[in-house]
Design an enzyme around this catalytic site. Structure first.
Site, PDB file in Angstrom:
ATOM      1  N   GLU A   1      32.948  38.659  26.015  1.00 35.61           N
ATOM      2  CA  GLU A   1      31.753  38.574  26.841  1.00 35.61           C
ATOM      3  C   GLU A   1      30.674  39.424  26.182  1.00 35.61           C
ATOM      4  O   GLU A   1      30.900  40.013  25.138  1.00 35.61           O
ATOM      5  CB  GLU A   1      32.078  39.084  28.250  1.00 35.61           C
ATOM      6  CG  GLU A   1      33.173  38.264  28.922  1.00 35.61           C
ATOM      7  CD  GLU A   1      33.467  38.682  30.351  1.00 35.61           C
ATOM      8  OE1 GLU A   1      33.224  39.843  30.699  1.00 35.61           O
ATOM      9  OE2 GLU A   1      33.950  37.820  31.112  1.00 35.61           O
TER      10      GLU A   1
ATOM     11  N   GLU B   1      39.506  38.726  30.758  1.00 36.00           N
ATOM     12  CA  GLU B   1      39.402  40.162  30.451  1.00 36.00           C
ATOM     13  C   GLU B   1      40.465  40.851  31.284  1.00 36.00           C
ATOM     14  O   GLU B   1      40.329  40.965  32.505  1.00 36.00           O
ATOM     15  CB  GLU B   1      38.016  40.687  30.850  1.00 36.00           C
ATOM     16  CG  GLU B   1      36.853  40.015  30.141  1.00 36.00           C
ATOM     17  CD  GLU B   1      36.842  40.296  28.652  1.00 36.00           C
ATOM     18  OE1 GLU B   1      37.420  41.308  28.224  1.00 36.00           O
ATOM     19  OE2 GLU B   1      36.267  39.476  27.911  1.00 36.00           O
TER      20      GLU B   1
ATOM     21  N   CYS C   1      39.209  49.674  33.269  1.00 37.71           N
ATOM     22  CA  CYS C   1      40.127  49.124  32.268  1.00 37.71           C
ATOM     23  C   CYS C   1      39.925  49.799  30.910  1.00 37.71           C
ATOM     24  O   CYS C   1      40.774  49.702  30.037  1.00 37.71           O
ATOM     25  CB  CYS C   1      39.979  47.624  32.169  1.00 37.71           C
ATOM     26  SG  CYS C   1      38.281  47.099  31.967  1.00 37.71           S
TER      27      CYS C   1
ATOM     28  N   ASN D   1      37.563  47.197  40.826  1.00 40.91           N
ATOM     29  CA  ASN D   1      37.278  48.541  40.317  1.00 40.91           C
ATOM     30  C   ASN D   1      35.789  48.808  40.100  1.00 40.91           C
ATOM     31  O   ASN D   1      35.301  49.894  40.365  1.00 40.91           O
ATOM     32  CB  ASN D   1      38.093  48.817  39.051  1.00 40.91           C
ATOM     33  CG  ASN D   1      37.817  47.825  37.958  1.00 40.91           C
ATOM     34  OD1 ASN D   1      37.456  46.684  38.221  1.00 40.91           O
ATOM     35  ND2 ASN D   1      37.976  48.238  36.722  1.00 40.91           N
TER      36      ASN D   1
HETATM   37  O1  TXE Z   1      44.127  42.418  40.284  1.00 37.46           O
HETATM   38  P1  TXE Z   1      44.223  40.883  40.376  1.00 37.46           P
HETATM   39  P2  TXE Z   1      44.427  43.434  41.436  1.00 37.46           P
HETATM   40  C1  TXE Z   1      44.848  45.555  36.872  1.00 37.46           C
HETATM   41  C2  TXE Z   1      45.379  46.881  37.306  1.00 37.46           C
HETATM   42  C3  TXE Z   1      45.720  46.658  38.735  1.00 37.46           C
HETATM   43  C4  TXE Z   1      46.255  45.267  38.667  1.00 37.46           C
HETATM   44  C5  TXE Z   1      46.228  44.532  39.944  1.00 37.46           C
HETATM   45  O2  TXE Z   1      46.514  47.186  36.576  1.00 37.46           O
HETATM   46  O3  TXE Z   1      46.648  47.555  39.222  1.00 37.46           O
HETATM   47  O4  TXE Z   1      45.428  44.622  37.718  1.00 37.46           O
HETATM   48  O5  TXE Z   1      44.930  44.605  40.543  1.00 37.46           O
HETATM   49  C6  TXE Z   1      41.910  37.281  42.005  1.00 37.46           C
HETATM   50  N1  TXE Z   1      43.992  32.671  41.287  1.00 37.46           N
HETATM   51  N2  TXE Z   1      43.414  45.451  36.943  1.00 37.46           N
HETATM   52  O6  TXE Z   1      45.552  43.111  42.323  1.00 37.46           O
HETATM   53  O7  TXE Z   1      45.250  40.493  41.373  1.00 37.46           O
HETATM   54  C7  TXE Z   1      41.826  38.401  43.018  1.00 37.46           C
HETATM   55  O8  TXE Z   1      41.612  37.911  44.314  1.00 37.46           O
HETATM   56  C8  TXE Z   1      42.732  33.075  41.170  1.00 37.46           C
HETATM   57  C9  TXE Z   1      42.734  45.519  35.707  1.00 37.46           C
HETATM   58  O9  TXE Z   1      43.137  43.639  42.105  1.00 37.46           O
HETATM   59  O10 TXE Z   1      44.323  40.377  39.007  1.00 37.46           O
HETATM   60  C10 TXE Z   1      40.690  39.213  42.467  1.00 37.46           C
HETATM   61  O11 TXE Z   1      39.446  38.627  42.809  1.00 37.46           O
HETATM   62  N3  TXE Z   1      42.327  34.324  41.386  1.00 37.46           N
HETATM   63  C11 TXE Z   1      41.336  45.146  35.808  1.00 37.46           C
HETATM   64  C12 TXE Z   1      40.905  39.099  40.944  1.00 37.46           C
HETATM   65  O12 TXE Z   1      41.718  37.945  40.765  1.00 37.46           O
HETATM   66  C13 TXE Z   1      43.249  35.236  41.706  1.00 37.46           C
HETATM   67  C14 TXE Z   1      40.615  45.384  37.045  1.00 37.46           C
HETATM   68  C15 TXE Z   1      41.623  40.305  40.318  1.00 37.46           C
HETATM   69  O13 TXE Z   1      42.824  40.515  41.029  1.00 37.46           O
HETATM   70  C16 TXE Z   1      44.607  34.880  41.827  1.00 37.46           C
HETATM   71  C17 TXE Z   1      41.423  45.280  38.229  1.00 37.46           C
HETATM   72  C18 TXE Z   1      44.967  33.527  41.609  1.00 37.46           C
HETATM   73  N4  TXE Z   1      46.211  33.085  41.722  1.00 37.46           N
HETATM   74  C19 TXE Z   1      42.780  45.332  38.137  1.00 37.46           C
HETATM   75  N5  TXE Z   1      45.296  35.998  42.159  1.00 37.46           N
HETATM   76  C20 TXE Z   1      40.482  45.249  34.596  1.00 37.46           C
HETATM   77  N6  TXE Z   1      40.986  44.919  33.438  1.00 37.46           N
HETATM   78  O14 TXE Z   1      39.310  45.572  34.706  1.00 37.46           O
HETATM   79  C21 TXE Z   1      44.414  37.009  42.238  1.00 37.46           C
HETATM   80  N7  TXE Z   1      43.167  36.554  41.979  1.00 37.46           N
END
Ligand code: TXE
Length: 481
Positions: free
Chosen positions: A461, A249, A283, A151
């Site tokens: 953080e 986070e 977020c 994001n």
């Molecule tokens: O997040 P992911 P996604 C929330 C929001 C969104 C949902 C999914 O609701 O719809 O999360 O988004 C890495 N081991 N937020 O799919 O999957 C992944 O490659 C290690 C809130 O993008 O959590 C990416 O680099 N890493 C949020 C990162 O984690 C892993 C912002 C985030 O991906 C992994 C974005 C694993 N097993 C989404 N699986 C906020 N709070 O700011 C995934 N990743």
């Protein structure tokens, strides 16, 4: 087609598998570059480079570390236009936002921690009567992992990397596979700034492959992660048995409490922003709006009027307020919640439909959407949608507002609109959230602690909190005669 390569040991390189993932321009729904699909072999190579760089980097003077980081900050600023264009294309966000927020903040992250490390003190305690002196050594952890979401791509990646390297650690980082472009460009900037090779290594690829290899790596000492709550849970389960330090986070479902005594015009203007900035994909967005009954009808009318004037369009058009959502899958997820809202008896006050943008017919555009809900426990009010969708609901009393605000599994941020000092003091204490904004939103001082309660994560953080996370505190006790 352009390839997004890994940056390991100061050099760009292909992934070990020689496999590549499609990278989409969400404003057009087209593939425009290819991303290294890295696996554990690439992470191992990155780890080895980071490990080799650690002894020298951790012993580099603070002045020198700081100087290099300030150069990175300046180079990001010098490349503002190019980086902002790359971010807007990769993510779908308005170019104006990337220029005003994402890239300046990435530069500030490096600049801030370059200065913060020069002020990071340790404590000393003289144990009077015991003839002893204690002091605290705060030592870097070693090789640490930084994993960031799509994001705010460069903004959040740099928010982790900067304190990690300022404190003397070396890093294996993985940006989101959905938005890897600015992280790719950062490699070149770091080399130009003179960051020694191996201090920062950036591995691209999916969560289950490259990400998993980082969190499961036995010698990566800490994981700083921002992303979804489910992923955070998985990371905690994987990393905890190895006793890694964790900063998580995670998601949010933030309440926006609006009292009749607030400064109405300012509240209205900021609430439009806190609802829909970055297509609602922050977020910290206030996705649950609760309004005191006496101004509720007025608020709905005025809010919908303002929201309907927002322009959804090409991220590169200066008039655009909302660009494209980040991916087709995400657009479909957000749309599915609009359907859920209707099934649950919610009333769509505005929006709910896709937008066709001329010349960008396959882009992932959605109207800003305002849904009136009648039960604060309904799914659209409880689950993180992370798109341009907000709910509105009235409240009768302060107690009820507080109860509804806290009645959710998340606890990241909250916004309070009131001019009553006593209410401000009461609610700031009672709101279950890591941040309480009063009469403002997304007003950030980088010295302050940042993070969530409940399912929004663990750890803080920002400022010295981040430097504490990225260091091990060791007590040294000397007894003298
Ligand atoms: O997040 P992911 P996604 C929330 C929001 C969104 C949902 C999914 O609701 O719809 O999360 O988004 C890495 N081991 N937020 O799919 O999957 C992944 O490659 C290690 C809130 O993008 O959590 C990416 O680099 N890493 C949020 C990162 O984690 C892993 C912002 C985030 O991906 C992994 C974005 C694993 N097993 C989404 N699986 C906020 N709070 O700011 C995934 N990743």
């Amino acid at each position: 087609m352009q390839k997004i390569l890994n940056y390991i040991n100061g050099t760009y390189c292909d992934p070990h598998s020689d496999e590549w993932l499609d990278n989409y321009d969400p404003s057009k729904g087209e593939v425009y570059s290819r991303i290294a699909n890295s696996n554990s072999e690439d992470v191992e190579k990155a780890y080895e480079a980071a490990k080799a760089a650690f002894p020298s980097w951790s012993n580099t003077t603070i002045e020198e570390r700081s100087r290099i980081m300030l150069r990175i900050a300046s180079l990001i600023e010098d490349n503002l236009d190019g980086l902002a264009e790359a971010e807007a294309k990769d993510n779908g966000k308005p170019l104006s936002l990337a220029k005003a927020m994402d890239i300046p903040r990435a530069s500030s992250n490096f600049r801030f921690f370059a200065h913060a490390i020069t002020q990071f003190n340790s404590e000393a305690y003289e144990s009077v009567g015991l003839n002893s002196m204690n002091y605290t050594l705060r030592q870097p952890l070693g090789v640490v992992g930084c994993i960031s979401p799509w994001n705010l791509p460069l903004y959040l990646l740099s928010w982790k990397i900067a304190p990690a390297i300022a404190a003397g650690n070396t890093v294996v980082a993985k940006p989101s596979e959905v938005t890897p472009m600015t992280a790719f460009l950062l490699g070149e900037i770091c080399s130009e700034a003179g960051l020694p090779k191996g201090v920062l290594n950036i591995v691209h690829g999916t969560g289950p492959s490259a990400g998993q290899a980082i969190i499961a790596h036995p010698h990566i000492k800490a994981i700083s992660f921002t992303g979804g709550t489910k992923t955070g849970e998985h990371i905690a389960r994987t990393a905890a048995p190895m006793f890694k330090k964790l900063s998580l986070e995670l998601g949010g479902k933030n309440p926006n409490l609006i009292f009749a005594d607030c400064d109405y015009d300012k509240m209205l203007e900021v609430t439009v922003r806190s609802s829909f900035a970055n297509q609602g994909q922050i977020c910290l967005c206030g996705s649950r709006i609760f309004v005191e009954r006496s101004i509720y009808e007025q608020f709905k009318t005025d809010f919908v009027a303002k929201v309907s004037a927002l322009k959804v369009g090409d991220p590169f058009d200066e008039e655009t307020n909302l660009g494209a959502l980040v991916s087709k899958a995400h657009l479909e997820k957000v749309e599915s919640y609009i359907k859920i809202a209707e099934d649950e008896g919610g009333k769509i006050l505005f929006g709910g439909n896709r937008v066709k943008v001329d010349g960008h017919e396959n882009g992932y555009y959605l109207q800003p959407t305002v849904i009136e809900v009648f039960d604060d426990q309904c799914r659209v009010n409880q689950e993180e949608i992370f798109g341009p969708v907000v709910t509105v609901m009235p409240f009768e009393t302060e107690e009820q507002a507080l109860q509804m605000a806290n009645n959710v599994k998340y606890g990241l941020s909250s916004t309070l609109w009131t001019n009553d000092l006593n209410r401000t003091m009461r609610l700031s204490k009672e709101l279950e959230a890591g941040i309480v904004w009063v009469n403002t939103w997304l007003n950030r001082d980088l010295r302050t602690p940042f993070g969530g309660m409940k399912d929004s994560g663990v750890g803080r953080e920002g400022g010295f909190e981040a430097l504490r996370f990225f260091t091990e505190a060791k007590n040294v006790c000397i007894e003298y005669e």
